[in-house]
Design an enzyme around this catalytic site. Structure first.
Site, PDB file in Angstrom:
ATOM      1  N   ASN A   5       0.839  -1.195   0.000  1.00 22.05           N
ATOM      2  CA  ASN A   5       0.000   0.000   0.000  1.00 22.05           C
ATOM      3  C   ASN A   5       0.886   1.262   0.000  1.00 22.05           C
ATOM      4  O   ASN A   5       2.072   1.183  -0.283  1.00 22.05           O
ATOM      5  CB  ASN A   5      -1.025  -0.025   1.138  1.00 22.05           C
ATOM      6  CG  ASN A   5      -2.336   0.600   0.714  1.00 22.05           C
ATOM      7  OD1 ASN A   5      -2.355   1.644   0.074  1.00 22.05           O
ATOM      8  ND2 ASN A   5      -3.445  -0.048   1.052  1.00 22.05           N
ATOM      9  N   ARG A   6       0.277   2.413   0.307  1.00 21.29           N
ATOM     10  CA  ARG A   6       0.949   3.676  -0.005  1.00 21.29           C
ATOM     11  C   ARG A   6       1.659   4.308   1.193  1.00 21.29           C
ATOM     12  O   ARG A   6       1.214   4.151   2.333  1.00 21.29           O
ATOM     13  CB  ARG A   6      -0.074   4.669  -0.578  1.00 21.29           C
ATOM     14  CG  ARG A   6      -0.632   4.196  -1.902  1.00 21.29           C
ATOM     15  CD  ARG A   6      -1.503   5.235  -2.607  1.00 21.29           C
ATOM     16  NE  ARG A   6      -1.691   4.825  -3.985  1.00 21.29           N
ATOM     17  CZ  ARG A   6      -2.647   3.956  -4.384  1.00 21.29           C
ATOM     18  NH1 ARG A   6      -3.487   3.453  -3.521  1.00 21.29           N
ATOM     19  NH2 ARG A   6      -2.719   3.603  -5.654  1.00 21.29           N
ATOM     20  N   HIS A  33      -1.663 -10.177  -3.057  1.00 17.68           N
ATOM     21  CA  HIS A  33      -2.365  -9.273  -3.966  1.00 17.68           C
ATOM     22  C   HIS A  33      -3.008  -9.978  -5.160  1.00 17.68           C
ATOM     23  O   HIS A  33      -2.969  -9.483  -6.290  1.00 17.68           O
ATOM     24  CB  HIS A  33      -1.350  -8.215  -4.443  1.00 17.68           C
ATOM     25  CG  HIS A  33      -1.937  -6.923  -4.884  1.00 17.68           C
ATOM     26  ND1 HIS A  33      -2.422  -6.712  -6.150  1.00 17.68           N
ATOM     27  CD2 HIS A  33      -2.122  -5.769  -4.213  1.00 17.68           C
ATOM     28  CE1 HIS A  33      -2.857  -5.470  -6.251  1.00 17.68           C
ATOM     29  NE2 HIS A  33      -2.699  -4.879  -5.094  1.00 17.68           N
ATOM     30  N   ASP A  93     -11.605   1.308  -3.468  1.00 20.47           N
ATOM     31  CA  ASP A  93     -10.158   1.143  -3.318  1.00 20.47           C
ATOM     32  C   ASP A  93      -9.794   1.754  -1.972  1.00 20.47           C
ATOM     33  O   ASP A  93      -9.163   2.802  -1.903  1.00 20.47           O
ATOM     34  CB  ASP A  93      -9.422   1.838  -4.474  1.00 20.47           C
ATOM     35  CG  ASP A  93      -7.951   1.450  -4.540  1.00 20.47           C
ATOM     36  OD1 ASP A  93      -7.519   0.641  -3.695  1.00 20.47           O
ATOM     37  OD2 ASP A  93      -7.247   1.968  -5.420  1.00 20.47           O
ATOM     38  N   TYR A 152      -5.807 -10.944  -7.765  1.00 20.17           N
ATOM     39  CA  TYR A 152      -7.064 -10.404  -8.304  1.00 20.17           C
ATOM     40  C   TYR A 152      -8.004 -11.591  -8.519  1.00 20.17           C
ATOM     41  O   TYR A 152      -7.690 -12.489  -9.302  1.00 20.17           O
ATOM     42  CB  TYR A 152      -6.835  -9.732  -9.656  1.00 20.17           C
ATOM     43  CG  TYR A 152      -6.140  -8.399  -9.620  1.00 20.17           C
ATOM     44  CD1 TYR A 152      -4.828  -8.277  -9.176  1.00 20.17           C
ATOM     45  CD2 TYR A 152      -6.789  -7.255 -10.075  1.00 20.17           C
ATOM     46  CE1 TYR A 152      -4.186  -7.049  -9.178  1.00 20.17           C
ATOM     47  CE2 TYR A 152      -6.146  -6.020 -10.083  1.00 20.17           C
ATOM     48  CZ  TYR A 152      -4.850  -5.930  -9.631  1.00 20.17           C
ATOM     49  OH  TYR A 152      -4.210  -4.717  -9.642  1.00 20.17           O
ATOM     50  N   GLN A 180      -7.677  -4.062   2.574  1.00 18.46           N
ATOM     51  CA  GLN A 180      -7.932  -3.164   1.441  1.00 18.46           C
ATOM     52  C   GLN A 180      -8.795  -3.934   0.454  1.00 18.46           C
ATOM     53  O   GLN A 180      -8.441  -5.030   0.023  1.00 18.46           O
ATOM     54  CB  GLN A 180      -6.603  -2.760   0.774  1.00 18.46           C
ATOM     55  CG  GLN A 180      -6.750  -1.852  -0.427  1.00 18.46           C
ATOM     56  CD  GLN A 180      -6.614  -0.355  -0.094  1.00 18.46           C
ATOM     57  OE1 GLN A 180      -6.297   0.013   1.032  1.00 18.46           O
ATOM     58  NE2 GLN A 180      -6.870   0.499  -1.072  1.00 18.46           N
ATOM     59  N   GLU A 212      -6.968  -7.454   0.282  1.00 21.15           N
ATOM     60  CA  GLU A 212      -5.589  -7.458   0.756  1.00 21.15           C
ATOM     61  C   GLU A 212      -5.547  -7.220   2.257  1.00 21.15           C
ATOM     62  O   GLU A 212      -5.780  -6.103   2.709  1.00 21.15           O
ATOM     63  CB  GLU A 212      -4.803  -6.339   0.066  1.00 21.15           C
ATOM     64  CG  GLU A 212      -4.968  -6.292  -1.439  1.00 21.15           C
ATOM     65  CD  GLU A 212      -4.656  -4.898  -1.993  1.00 21.15           C
ATOM     66  OE1 GLU A 212      -3.679  -4.281  -1.567  1.00 21.15           O
ATOM     67  OE2 GLU A 212      -5.405  -4.436  -2.859  1.00 21.15           O
ATOM     68  N   HIS A 256       3.565  -0.222  -2.846  1.00 18.08           N
ATOM     69  CA  HIS A 256       3.868  -1.650  -2.979  1.00 18.08           C
ATOM     70  C   HIS A 256       5.356  -1.978  -3.118  1.00 18.08           C
ATOM     71  O   HIS A 256       5.747  -2.820  -3.923  1.00 18.08           O
ATOM     72  CB  HIS A 256       3.101  -2.226  -4.171  1.00 18.08           C
ATOM     73  CG  HIS A 256       1.605  -2.260  -3.983  1.00 18.08           C
ATOM     74  ND1 HIS A 256       0.989  -2.176  -2.765  1.00 18.08           N
ATOM     75  CD2 HIS A 256       0.587  -2.383  -4.905  1.00 18.08           C
ATOM     76  CE1 HIS A 256      -0.326  -2.243  -2.919  1.00 18.08           C
ATOM     77  NE2 HIS A 256      -0.606  -2.358  -4.209  1.00 18.08           N
TER      78      HIS A 256
HETATM   79  C1  BGC Z   1      -4.235  -0.486  -4.580  1.00 16.84           C
HETATM   80  C2  BGC Z   1      -4.622   0.264  -5.833  1.00 16.84           C
HETATM   81  C3  BGC Z   1      -3.537   0.070  -6.850  1.00 16.84           C
HETATM   82  C4  BGC Z   1      -3.331  -1.388  -7.106  1.00 16.84           C
HETATM   83  C5  BGC Z   1      -2.201  -1.597  -8.068  1.00 16.84           C
HETATM   84  C6  BGC Z   1      -4.012  -1.915  -4.922  1.00 16.84           C
HETATM   85  O1  BGC Z   1      -3.547  -2.583  -3.800  1.00 16.84           O
HETATM   86  O2  BGC Z   1      -5.213  -0.371  -3.598  1.00 16.84           O
HETATM   87  O3  BGC Z   1      -4.821   1.618  -5.565  1.00 16.84           O
HETATM   88  O4  BGC Z   1      -3.826   0.739  -8.037  1.00 16.84           O
HETATM   89  O5  BGC Z   1      -3.029  -2.042  -5.921  1.00 16.84           O
HETATM   90  O6  BGC Z   1      -2.439  -2.662  -8.829  1.00 16.84           O
END
Ligand code: BGC
Length: 344
Positions: free
Chosen positions: A70-71, A170, A242, A172, A278, A306, A100
């Site tokens: 995350n950020r 992570h 998100d 999908y 998340q 996540e 990330h």
């Molecule tokens: C984030 C998104 C991001 C993505 C990247 C996610 O974990 O929440 O904001 O764009 O990862 O693939």
């Protein structure tokens, strides 16, 4: 690998029709196959058919994310009085931040894998200074597929100098098994009463907001597509779902989220020992990724759940600490439990 290194791909099967594939490249989950309520097997994950796809990926499909998932605001933080500058590799709303793990995160490095019965253990030594982070970080990530149709992802790390850690799985998911279909028809429940509002750069403000009476209230199962276009600031800022939901505090593992795909009957429950989750609804997927079987991944055709510590925790004193010191062990456990539900 272009540099001549071999990369091993491991396959774990159980006797109930489930198959997981995991790779030494990025310790990624390459695929997860599971039958629907009629026994029809499908791969429920987005990904690539070749190593080249995984190595050029910029969406973190199936990734083991690290050192800090995350950020982080402005890519900077202070620890024990010293300030660190990390790469700013993401610019939501035009505002640069660290995302990330940086330019070459744990999803782009070669791990060493070892097979054990129904598990694969991956090891990686992240050197002091890698991506600007302090300390040699010794990481293990273990994938296990059980006879109870559970996929476990467990991460551990130790360090020889104070550092920050937030390892994140992570994948999908698209429980329909057909990535041409939207995930908006999935039912989602998140066991959380609060979320972390963000600024325009998707950095948490430091406040906790109640989900009650907002489109982020998933305390009971709701269709993802039902409220995603509502006129609500947090949805506008993120371009959909998100956000980081704050889980109810508890010791040990608890159910964080349940995802159901009504027409196939597939259900996935996510358990974790982490403080937050998340939910990312695949808003940035725009059809440019060429994935498995030549499918391009369009807007909202995969979603991530996540489990993690709070985003930007190193800059928010009121958030749970993300600092790991020598002698301590970082531990993160995540269980995906798969079942099918009969037709309703
Ligand atoms: C984030 C998104 C991001 C993505 C990247 C996610 O974990 O929440 O904001 O764009 O990862 O693939």
């Amino acid at each position: 690998m272009p540099d001549g290194h071999d990369v091993s791909l491991f396959t774990i099967r159980n006797s109930r029709g489930m198959t997981a594939r995991v790779s030494e490249f990025g310790a990624v989950l390459v695929s997860l196959e599971m039958p629907d309520r009629n026994g029809q097997v499908a791969d429920l994950t987005l990904g690539y058919d070749s190593l080249e796809g995984w190595s050029t990926d910029n969406a973190y499909l199936g990734a083991t994310v690290g050192r800090f998932g995350n950020r982080i605001k402005d890519g900077t933080f202070s620890l024990d009085g010293k300030t660190y500058q990390l790469a700013t590799n993401n610019t939501p709303g035009g505002i640069p931040c660290h995302l990330h793990g940086g330019l070459k995160g744990f999803d782009k490095v070669l791990w060493k894998g070892e097979a054990r019965e129904n598990s694969v253990i991956f090891r990686y030594l992240s050197r002091d200074g890698e991506e600007g982070y302090l300390g040699n970080l010794d990481v293990t990530v273990t994938y296990t597929l059980t006879e109870e149709n559970e996929l476990l992802w467990e991460a551990k790390a130790v360090t020889d100098a104070p550092t920050i850690v937030n390892l994140v799985h992570h994948t999908y998911w698209n429980l329909s098994g057909d990535p041409r279909q939207s995930i908006n028809d999935h039912l989602l429940q998140i066991h959380a009463d609060h979320f972390l509002p963000t600024d325009a750069g998707l950095i948490p403000t430091g406040q906790l907001a109640a989900v009650a009476d907002t489109p982020l209230d998933f305390t009971s199962p709701r269709l993802i597509g039902e409220r995603v276009e509502e006129d609500y600031e947090a949805l506008h800022l993120a371009g959909g779902y998100d956000h980081c939901w704050v889980l109810r505090p508890t010791e040990g593992l608890r159910l964080a989220a349940s995802l159901t795909h009504p027409s196939s009957g597939r259900k996935m429950e996510v358990f974790t020992d982490q403080p937050a989750i998340q939910f990312y609804g695949g808003n940035f997927l725009d059809g440019t990724i060429m994935g498995k079987l030549g499918h391009s991944y369009a807007h909202r055709t995969g979603l991530c759940l996540e489990t993690e510590n709070f985003p930007d925790a190193p800059n928010q004193p009121s958030f749970p600490s993300a600092i790991l010191r020598p002698g301590e062990v970082y531990q993160h456990k995540m269980i995906h439990r798969f079942t099918t539900e009969p037709t309703v």
